[in-house]
Design a protein around this motif. Structure first.
Motif, PDB file in Angstrom:
ATOM      1  N   GLU A 132      -6.747  -0.445  16.194  1.00  4.08           N
ATOM      2  CA  GLU A 132      -6.884   0.541  14.917  1.00  4.08           C
ATOM      3  C   GLU A 132      -5.482   0.928  14.790  1.00  4.08           C
ATOM      4  O   GLU A 132      -4.915   1.701  15.442  1.00  4.08           O
ATOM      5  N   LEU A 133      -5.304   1.230  13.476  1.00  7.00           N
ATOM      6  CA  LEU A 133      -4.077   1.703  13.131  1.00  7.00           C
ATOM      7  C   LEU A 133      -4.144   2.564  11.740  1.00  7.00           C
ATOM      8  O   LEU A 133      -4.835   1.950  10.656  1.00  7.00           O
ATOM      9  N   CYS A 134      -4.228   3.753  11.823  1.00 10.40           N
ATOM     10  CA  CYS A 134      -4.318   4.642  10.784  1.00 10.40           C
ATOM     11  C   CYS A 134      -3.110   5.693  10.378  1.00 10.40           C
ATOM     12  O   CYS A 134      -2.954   6.336  11.298  1.00 10.40           O
ATOM     13  N   VAL A 135      -2.418   5.181   9.301  1.00 10.24           N
ATOM     14  CA  VAL A 135      -1.145   5.955   9.125  1.00 10.24           C
ATOM     15  C   VAL A 135      -1.090   6.543   7.726  1.00 10.24           C
ATOM     16  O   VAL A 135      -1.495   5.946   6.658  1.00 10.24           O
ATOM     17  N   SER A 136      -0.548   7.822   7.610  1.00  9.66           N
ATOM     18  CA  SER A 136      -0.550   8.514   6.156  1.00  9.66           C
ATOM     19  C   SER A 136       1.231   8.785   5.892  1.00  9.66           C
ATOM     20  O   SER A 136       1.855   9.140   7.040  1.00  9.66           O
ATOM     21  N   GLY A 137       1.798   8.421   4.646  1.00  9.95           N
ATOM     22  CA  GLY A 137       3.125   8.881   4.842  1.00  9.95           C
ATOM     23  C   GLY A 137       4.021   7.618   4.689  1.00  9.95           C
ATOM     24  O   GLY A 137       3.459   6.543   4.937  1.00  9.95           O
ATOM     25  N   ASP A 138       5.301   7.871   4.357  1.00  7.03           N
ATOM     26  CA  ASP A 138       6.106   6.534   4.235  1.00  7.03           C
ATOM     27  C   ASP A 138       6.618   6.121   5.663  1.00  7.03           C
ATOM     28  O   ASP A 138       7.736   6.177   6.380  1.00  7.03           O
ATOM     29  N   THR A 174      -7.966  -1.100   5.199  1.00 10.53           N
ATOM     30  CA  THR A 174      -8.126  -0.158   3.962  1.00 10.53           C
ATOM     31  C   THR A 174      -6.847   0.410   3.690  1.00 10.53           C
ATOM     32  O   THR A 174      -6.075   0.772   4.299  1.00 10.53           O
ATOM     33  N   ILE A 175      -6.538   0.222   2.300  1.00 10.96           N
ATOM     34  CA  ILE A 175      -5.437   0.675   1.711  1.00 10.96           C
ATOM     35  C   ILE A 175      -5.775   2.079   0.773  1.00 10.96           C
ATOM     36  O   ILE A 175      -6.853   1.920  -0.047  1.00 10.96           O
ATOM     37  N   LYS A 176      -5.276   3.101   0.954  1.00  9.66           N
ATOM     38  CA  LYS A 176      -5.164   4.263   0.206  1.00  9.66           C
ATOM     39  C   LYS A 176      -3.987   4.568  -0.666  1.00  9.66           C
ATOM     40  O   LYS A 176      -3.023   4.656   0.075  1.00  9.66           O
ATOM     41  N   LYS A 177      -4.248   4.610  -1.879  1.00 10.12           N
ATOM     42  CA  LYS A 177      -3.166   4.785  -2.875  1.00 10.12           C
ATOM     43  C   LYS A 177      -3.122   6.278  -3.400  1.00 10.12           C
ATOM     44  O   LYS A 177      -3.985   6.595  -3.989  1.00 10.12           O
ATOM     45  N   LEU A 178      -1.665   6.495  -3.388  1.00  9.56           N
ATOM     46  CA  LEU A 178      -1.494   7.933  -4.012  1.00  9.56           C
ATOM     47  C   LEU A 178      -0.214   7.565  -5.041  1.00  9.56           C
ATOM     48  O   LEU A 178       0.667   6.994  -4.533  1.00  9.56           O
ATOM     49  N   GLU A 184      -3.389  -2.363 -14.778  1.00  9.14           N
ATOM     50  CA  GLU A 184      -3.875  -3.556 -14.650  1.00  9.14           C
ATOM     51  C   GLU A 184      -3.198  -4.240 -13.555  1.00  9.14           C
ATOM     52  O   GLU A 184      -3.760  -5.154 -12.995  1.00  9.14           O
ATOM     53  N   ASN A 185      -1.795  -3.941 -13.023  1.00  7.84           N
ATOM     54  CA  ASN A 185      -1.500  -4.793 -11.831  1.00  7.84           C
ATOM     55  C   ASN A 185      -2.324  -4.094 -10.704  1.00  7.84           C
ATOM     56  O   ASN A 185      -2.311  -5.160  -9.918  1.00  7.84           O
ATOM     57  N   ASP A 186      -2.780  -3.023 -10.480  1.00  7.70           N
ATOM     58  CA  ASP A 186      -3.614  -2.639  -9.451  1.00  7.70           C
ATOM     59  C   ASP A 186      -4.695  -3.417  -9.413  1.00  7.70           C
ATOM     60  O   ASP A 186      -5.249  -4.073  -8.136  1.00  7.70           O
ATOM     61  N   PHE A 187      -5.218  -3.712 -10.575  1.00  5.80           N
ATOM     62  CA  PHE A 187      -6.606  -4.323 -10.570  1.00  5.80           C
ATOM     63  C   PHE A 187      -6.495  -5.795 -10.067  1.00  5.80           C
ATOM     64  O   PHE A 187      -7.029  -6.312  -9.316  1.00  5.80           O
ATOM     65  N   LEU A 188      -5.482  -6.483 -10.596  1.00  9.66           N
ATOM     66  CA  LEU A 188      -5.119  -8.069 -10.227  1.00  9.66           C
ATOM     67  C   LEU A 188      -4.589  -8.204  -8.787  1.00  9.66           C
ATOM     68  O   LEU A 188      -5.250  -8.989  -8.157  1.00  9.66           O
ATOM     69  N   MET A 189      -3.853  -7.136  -8.038  1.00  7.00           N
ATOM     70  CA  MET A 189      -3.709  -7.030  -6.771  1.00  7.00           C
ATOM     71  C   MET A 189      -4.936  -7.216  -5.852  1.00  7.00           C
ATOM     72  O   MET A 189      -4.985  -7.564  -4.863  1.00  7.00           O
ATOM     73  N   LYS A 190      -5.652  -5.990  -6.502  1.00 13.20           N
ATOM     74  CA  LYS A 190      -7.092  -5.728  -5.608  1.00 13.20           C
ATOM     75  C   LYS A 190      -7.950  -7.166  -5.547  1.00 13.20           C
ATOM     76  O   LYS A 190      -8.792  -7.436  -4.812  1.00 13.20           O
ATOM     77  N   GLN A 191      -7.957  -7.577  -6.698  1.00 13.32           N
ATOM     78  CA  GLN A 191      -8.833  -8.735  -6.976  1.00 13.32           C
ATOM     79  C   GLN A 191      -8.390 -10.001  -6.312  1.00 13.32           C
ATOM     80  O   GLN A 191      -9.171 -10.667  -5.545  1.00 13.32           O
ATOM     81  N   ARG A 199     -12.708 -14.636   1.952  1.00 13.82           N
ATOM     82  CA  ARG A 199     -12.641 -16.005   2.273  1.00 13.82           C
ATOM     83  C   ARG A 199     -12.375 -15.923   3.861  1.00 13.82           C
ATOM     84  O   ARG A 199     -13.010 -16.800   4.633  1.00 13.82           O
ATOM     85  N   ARG A 200     -11.625 -15.073   4.280  1.00 11.15           N
ATOM     86  CA  ARG A 200     -11.247 -14.985   5.704  1.00 11.15           C
ATOM     87  C   ARG A 200     -11.892 -13.864   6.613  1.00 11.15           C
ATOM     88  O   ARG A 200     -11.804 -13.733   7.876  1.00 11.15           O
ATOM     89  N   ASP A 201     -13.000 -13.406   6.097  1.00 13.23           N
ATOM     90  CA  ASP A 201     -13.972 -12.510   6.614  1.00 13.23           C
ATOM     91  C   ASP A 201     -13.461 -11.145   7.128  1.00 13.23           C
ATOM     92  O   ASP A 201     -13.547 -10.943   8.122  1.00 13.23           O
ATOM     93  N   ILE A 202     -12.353 -10.633   6.241  1.00 11.23           N
ATOM     94  CA  ILE A 202     -11.787  -9.513   6.627  1.00 11.23           C
ATOM     95  C   ILE A 202     -12.535  -8.402   5.746  1.00 11.23           C
ATOM     96  O   ILE A 202     -12.691  -8.606   4.525  1.00 11.23           O
ATOM     97  N   ALA A 203     -12.774  -7.226   6.489  1.00  8.76           N
ATOM     98  CA  ALA A 203     -13.347  -6.068   5.952  1.00  8.76           C
ATOM     99  C   ALA A 203     -12.180  -5.350   4.996  1.00  8.76           C
ATOM    100  O   ALA A 203     -11.253  -4.907   5.530  1.00  8.76           O
ATOM    101  N   PHE A 204     -12.158  -5.470   3.656  1.00  6.47           N
ATOM    102  CA  PHE A 204     -11.033  -4.983   2.944  1.00  6.47           C
ATOM    103  C   PHE A 204     -11.709  -3.966   1.974  1.00  6.47           C
ATOM    104  O   PHE A 204     -12.461  -4.172   1.173  1.00  6.47           O
TER     105      PHE A 204
END
Length: 256
Positions: A132-138, A174-178, A184-191, A199-204
């Motif tokens: 488990e890895l939960c990180v906020s910040g740079d 889990t990706i959290k974006k600020l 459009e680029n975000d949508f294509l990346m997420k898609q 396909r790899r059975d990863i909870a995304f």
């Protein structure tokens, strides 16, 4: 009522230095406490802490690294100031074999140059027990996803999230974006990332977090109905539905 006495990090480390049976430590400061103890006065800790939680504390890099141990399993750091990225690297090197959970919130761990590798990116191949890895910040890049589960000698590099999910050893991401909401680029990346994850059975999960102190930006972030997905984009999203096979927990409508 007796007098409440507050101690600084150095004094606490002096007290627990030879406490060999200490396994869990939770430290939080409500106020800034003057440093009355010098680092040179504190011996190396002989306790093997397994669960460590440090909150709202100011400490030196040396004091921070002193808390690590080869038995550390769970670490939670919140609102720390003082230690640098290189101190986090030293901390993680010692804890790498046993560390299962790492949470870091509002801790700068500043790098000394833009070319300095992030400690978490660099140590990810060695964090073989990390679940488990939960990180906020740079504090990390997509390389922390790429390098999970890879050997120390791996040289894999990627700037693309979909490629990272293609090879990662993580079971959930889990990706959290600020602060931006969606383009459009975000949508294509997420898609693309969602297709690989399915396909790899990863909870995304991709969570956009609109945030701004500018009133105009607050209004802009709330205006989420100024775009329309094409039929082709909707068809691709619909195709991601795996029905019961894609469920991550039980569904009450399936209970007889």
């Amino acid at each position: 009522m007796g007098k409440i006495v507050e101690f600084n990090i150095g004094e606490i480390q002096q007290f627990i230095a030879k406490w060999t049976k200490l396994r869990q430590l939770d430290i939080a400061f409500r106020t800034t406490v003057s440093n009355r103890t010098f680092d040179d006065e504190v011996p190396e800790l002989q306790c093997n802490i397994e669960n460590l939680r440090l909150r709202a504390s100011h400490l030196t890099g040396r004091q921070f690294v002193r808390f690590t141990s080869h038995r550390l399993q769970k670490v939670e750091l919140e609102r720390l100031s003082g230690p640098l990225n290189q101190d986090l690297k030293s901390f993680l090197i010692a804890a790498a074999p046993s560390l299962v959970s790492l949470t870091i919130r509002s801790c700068p761990f500043r790098r000394q140059s833009m070319n300095e590798d992030y400690a978490i990116d660099l140590l990810m191949p060695q964090l073989c027990s990390l679940e488990e890895l939960c990180v906020s910040g740079d504090l990390l890049t997509v390389q922390s996803i790429v390098m999970k589960g890879k050997g120390k000698s791996s040289s894999a590099m990627s700037k693309d999230l979909a490629d990272a999910l293609e090879t990662t050893g993580w079971k959930a991401v889990t990706i959290k974006k600020l602060p931006g909401f969606m383009d459009e680029n975000d949508f294509l990346m997420k898609q693309e990332a969602a297709e690989v994850a399915a396909r790899r059975d990863i909870a995304f999960v991709f969570v956009p977090l609109p945030k701004s102190a500018n009133p105009a930006r607050v209004v802009s972030n709330a205006d989420i109905y100024d775009f329309e997905l094409s039929d082709a984009a909707m068809a691709k999203l619909d195709a991601l539905d795996r029905g019961s096979n894609g469920a991550v927990t039980w569904n009450p409508i399936n209970v007889e």
